[in-house]
Scaffold this active site. Structure first.
Site, PDB file in Angstrom:
ATOM      1  N   SER A   1       0.802  -1.227   0.000  1.00 39.13           N
ATOM      2  CA  SER A   1       0.000   0.000   0.000  1.00 39.13           C
ATOM      3  C   SER A   1       0.833   1.275   0.000  1.00 39.13           C
ATOM      4  CB  SER A   1      -0.941   0.016   1.215  1.00 39.13           C
ATOM      5  OG  SER A   1      -1.767  -1.124   1.229  1.00 39.13           O
TER       6      SER A   1
ATOM      7  N   HIS B   1       2.432   4.039   8.232  1.00 38.10           N
ATOM      8  CA  HIS B   1       1.357   4.053   9.224  1.00 38.10           C
ATOM      9  C   HIS B   1       1.750   4.861  10.460  1.00 38.10           C
ATOM     10  CE1 HIS B   1      -1.175   1.060   7.189  1.00 38.10           C
ATOM     11  NE2 HIS B   1      -0.045   0.475   6.847  1.00 38.10           N
TER      12      HIS B   1
END
Length: 486
Positions: free
Chosen positions: A45, A49
């Site tokens: 992705s 994060h």
């Protein structure tokens, strides 16, 4: 005899190599693929994060938060693109707000700063593309996006600058302990080392189980994605998550550092460690889930779909430690999401383990910075003109979609760990990543590769020795074919 052999040239293996090169050690990185960044690190992705999802107290939580904090400095030192865009986790009704509150408390315990829950109106003000059905959102300003190819390649190139050796297209067939350390039997012969770092991704269990009686099991978890054209890249400004499940963080919609829009992933457990295929059902699922939280998703702007594999260890936790019954053998296993975000911190942790074992002296010639590949399209017009006058090859555009020049392709081939395949060129320069998906530039890129490597066009591969684009037929095969036809 090496001091350290690292198995796996993904982001964690390359980052560990760079960190260990701070010391006067003989280091080698092995990978069965013909380039770095060929596994999980190339198909994910591309998210950094914030760190609110992992369970407090876990290695996953520690590495995520530390890695996130390191990204600004690391991306500056190694010259790869990173943007701190922020992220939102959205919910669709009042009952789901409890899930956001749990993530908020988890994030605070993990040390994630500035988290807050937004109402629909507050979220929509920041992100007008959100669907009307979105009820609330958890906002994390420290979330970000990165180019995983360029990040991995940057680590690898800096490692080479500092003396690390890479042996690609080298598969580890078996590992044996002896009185001096370990013997690795590969498809290119035997190698010896004092320590091993096992960063083999979905194959980390296979490598671990060669030396330890305490067996490990990793399940490849397949995630499918859509990539949309740059015309859709501004649909959202933040990474938009949905509430996570036991299978992962769910379907996200995010801008990329190169201006595209990414949608995905699915999460399907399988046993096939090479199964990076997409399915009609999976892609339909992505579309439906994404449209539920972002309105007017322009699916006609999809330019490609792809899938990657995450290395899910049965305990759902990062395993980063020296193996109890195999001294000098260090596992870096089960590195699924947020592995990319955690890679800088994981590299530090691995470095410290190896240093505690070998007690090496510092590498006084260590080079901390690395200059990335020239991006002709991003240069001001006057700088473009100067570059062309100095080197005319930068004036010849090979990839029209991404405005990639011959000069950039030549640079990608001639750099440390230079590209040898079409995909290697694509990951370094973006030639072939645009709207036409290499339909225009492939023949010319192949010609440049063949000329630079002094091989025929028939020797050029897409991503490895078994992916040749030009194939022929010999006389015996022709006669056999004619006979069968008759």
């Amino acid at each position: 005899m090496y001091d350290v052999i690292i198995i796996g040239a993904g982001v964690c293996g390359c980052a560990a190599a760079r960190e260990l090169s701070r010391y006067a050690l003989r280091i080698c990185v092995l990978d069965k693929c013909t380039d770095v960044c060929e596994g999980t690190s190339k198909a994910n992705s591309a998210i950094i994060h914030a760190g609110f999802d992992a369970r407090p107290g876990t290695m996953m939580a520690r590495m995520n938060v530390r890695g996130n904090r390191m990204m600004d400095e690391i991306s500056s030192q190694l010259d790869f693109p990173f943007l701190r865009t922020g992220s939102m986790v959205v919910c669709r009704n009042a009952d789901e707000v409890k899930g956001l509150e749990e993530l908020l408390e988890r994030g605070k315990e993990n040390g994630v700063p500035d988290l807050k829950i937004l109402s629909h109106d507050e979220a929509a003000q920041m992100e007008p593309g959100l669907a009307d059905s979105v009820y609330a959102a958890l906002y994390a300003p420290t979330g970000g996006i990165v180019c995983p190819f360029q990040m991995t390649i940057a680590y690898a190139e800096n490692a080479v600058q500092n003396g690390v050796e890479f042996r690609l297209a080298t598969e580890v067939l078996s590992v044996h302990r002896d009185e001096t350390g370990y013997r690795l039997i590969t498809n290119h012969g035997e190698l010896k080392t004092r320590c091993v770092v096992n960063a083999a991704g979905v194959y980390a269990d296979t490598i671990h189980n060669m030396v330890s009686s305490r067996k490990m099991h990793i399940t490849p978890r397949r995630g499918e994605y859509f990539l949309l054209d740059k015309a859709a890249g501004k649909l959202v400004a933040h990474t938009i998550f949905q509430l996570p499940t036991a299978m992962g963080k769910g379907v996200l919609i995010t801008p990329t550092v190169h201006g595209n829009l990414l949608v995905g992933p699915t999460a399907v457990d399988q046993e096939d460690k090479e199964g990076t295929y997409t399915t009609a059902d999976g892609l339909h699922y992505l579309e439906e889930k994404a449209k539920a939280v972002v309105k007017d998703l322009p699916m006609k702007q999809v330019i490609t779909s792809f899938a990657g594999l995450r290395a899910h260890e049965d305990g759902g936790e990062f395993i980063i430690r020296e193996v109890m019954d195999a001294r000098g053998f260090v596992d870096v296993a089960g590195i699924e999401s947020p592995g990319l975000s955690s890679a800088p911190a994981i590299a530090e942790y691995v470095r410290d383990i190896i240093v505690s074992i070998l007690n090496p002296v510092k590498n006084e010639k260590f080079m901390e910075t690395r200059k990335g590949l020239t991006s002709f399209a991003s240069l001001p017009r006057d700088k473009q003109k100067e570059l062309i006058e100095k080197e005319p090859s930068y004036g010849r555009v090979i990839c029209r979609c991404e405005t990639v020049t011959e000069g950039e392709i030549l640079e990608a081939i001639r750099r440390p760990l230079g590209a040898t395949t079409l995909d290697g060129i694509k990951r370094r320069t973006r030639a072939g990543m645009g709207r036409c998906q290499a339909g225009f530039c492939t023949p010319k890129v192949m010609e440049i590769l063949a000329r630079e490597q002094k091989v025929p066009l028939s020797g050029i591969c897409k991503n490895g020795q078994h992916s040749k684009l030009i194939v022929g037929i010999n006389k015996d095969q022709l006669q056999e074919t004619n006979h069968e036809t008759a």
